[in-house]
Design an enzyme around this catalytic site. Structure first.
Site, PDB file in Angstrom:
ATOM      1  N   GLU A  68       4.953 -97.955 -97.536  1.00 53.14           N
ATOM      2  CA  GLU A  68       3.857 -96.897 -98.069  1.00 53.14           C
ATOM      3  C   GLU A  68       3.131 -96.458 -96.830  1.00 53.14           C
ATOM      4  OE1 GLU A  68       3.914-100.441-101.041  1.00 53.14           O
ATOM      5  OE2 GLU A  68       4.371-100.045 -99.188  1.00 53.14           O
ATOM      6  N   CYS A  99      -2.171-101.208 -98.961  1.00 52.43           N
ATOM      7  CA  CYS A  99      -1.539 -99.944 -99.241  1.00 52.43           C
ATOM      8  C   CYS A  99      -2.127 -99.281-100.312  1.00 52.43           C
ATOM      9  CB  CYS A  99      -0.072-100.072 -99.671  1.00 52.43           C
ATOM     10  SG  CYS A  99       0.855-100.701 -98.184  1.00 52.43           S
TER      11      CYS A  99
END
Length: 157
Positions: A68, A99
């Site tokens: 991510e 993330c």
């Protein structure tokens, strides 16, 4: 006299969440082949993939090199700005707290993930996302989960 009849053929949109999750799974397979935890991610805007990535934590010896995070950086570079409004993240595993924090700050519009992470995922840890971020979970969850199970079984065996 001939009568002209127009027949319209309406085609379904091929760019579904499943379509893009399959592309994220391809990225996860790349990670698997590199010995990385097989998580793949991509960011899409207007049905166009603007970033694709996979975990690189082992290769870069960097705990922040999650799929991510790599995708966020790539998409921001593509767009030329830090906010990812109008973008959708497709990721094979539920984002972790780190993330999710980055996704909060970039104000991504939508997150679609496959497998849930009941121990380290942002939902289990109660991490907040941006109030305008939509979340869809469980897209191709079995396929995403199976890849992770296969990876960790190969490490034990």
């Amino acid at each position: 006299m001939y009568e002209l009849k127009l027949y319209f053929c309406f085609m379904e949109n091929p760019f579904t969440d499943e379509y893009f999750m399959k592309k994220a799974l391809q990225e996860a397979e790349v990670a698997f082949d590199k010995g990385e935890i097989p998580v793949g991610a991509l960011i899409v805007i207007d049905n166009k993939i603007i970033a694709r990535s996979h975990n690189l934590t082992e290769m870069l010896t960097d705990v922040t090199a999650h799929a991510e995070m790599q995708a966020i950086t790539s998409a921001a570079n593509f767009i030329g700005g830090k906010y990812l409004k109008g973008c959708t993240l497709y990721v094979t595993l539920e984002p972790c707290q780190m993330c999710a924090g980055a996704l909060y700050w970039c104000q991504i519009s939508k997150i679609v993930f496959g497998a849930s992470d009941d121990q380290r995922g942002f939902e289990a840890l109660g991490t907040k996302l941006h109030p305008k971020t939509e979340v869809m979970k469980g897209v191709l969850a079995q396929e995403c989960s199976d890849l992770l199970v296969r990876f960790f079984a190969s490490k034990r065996g």
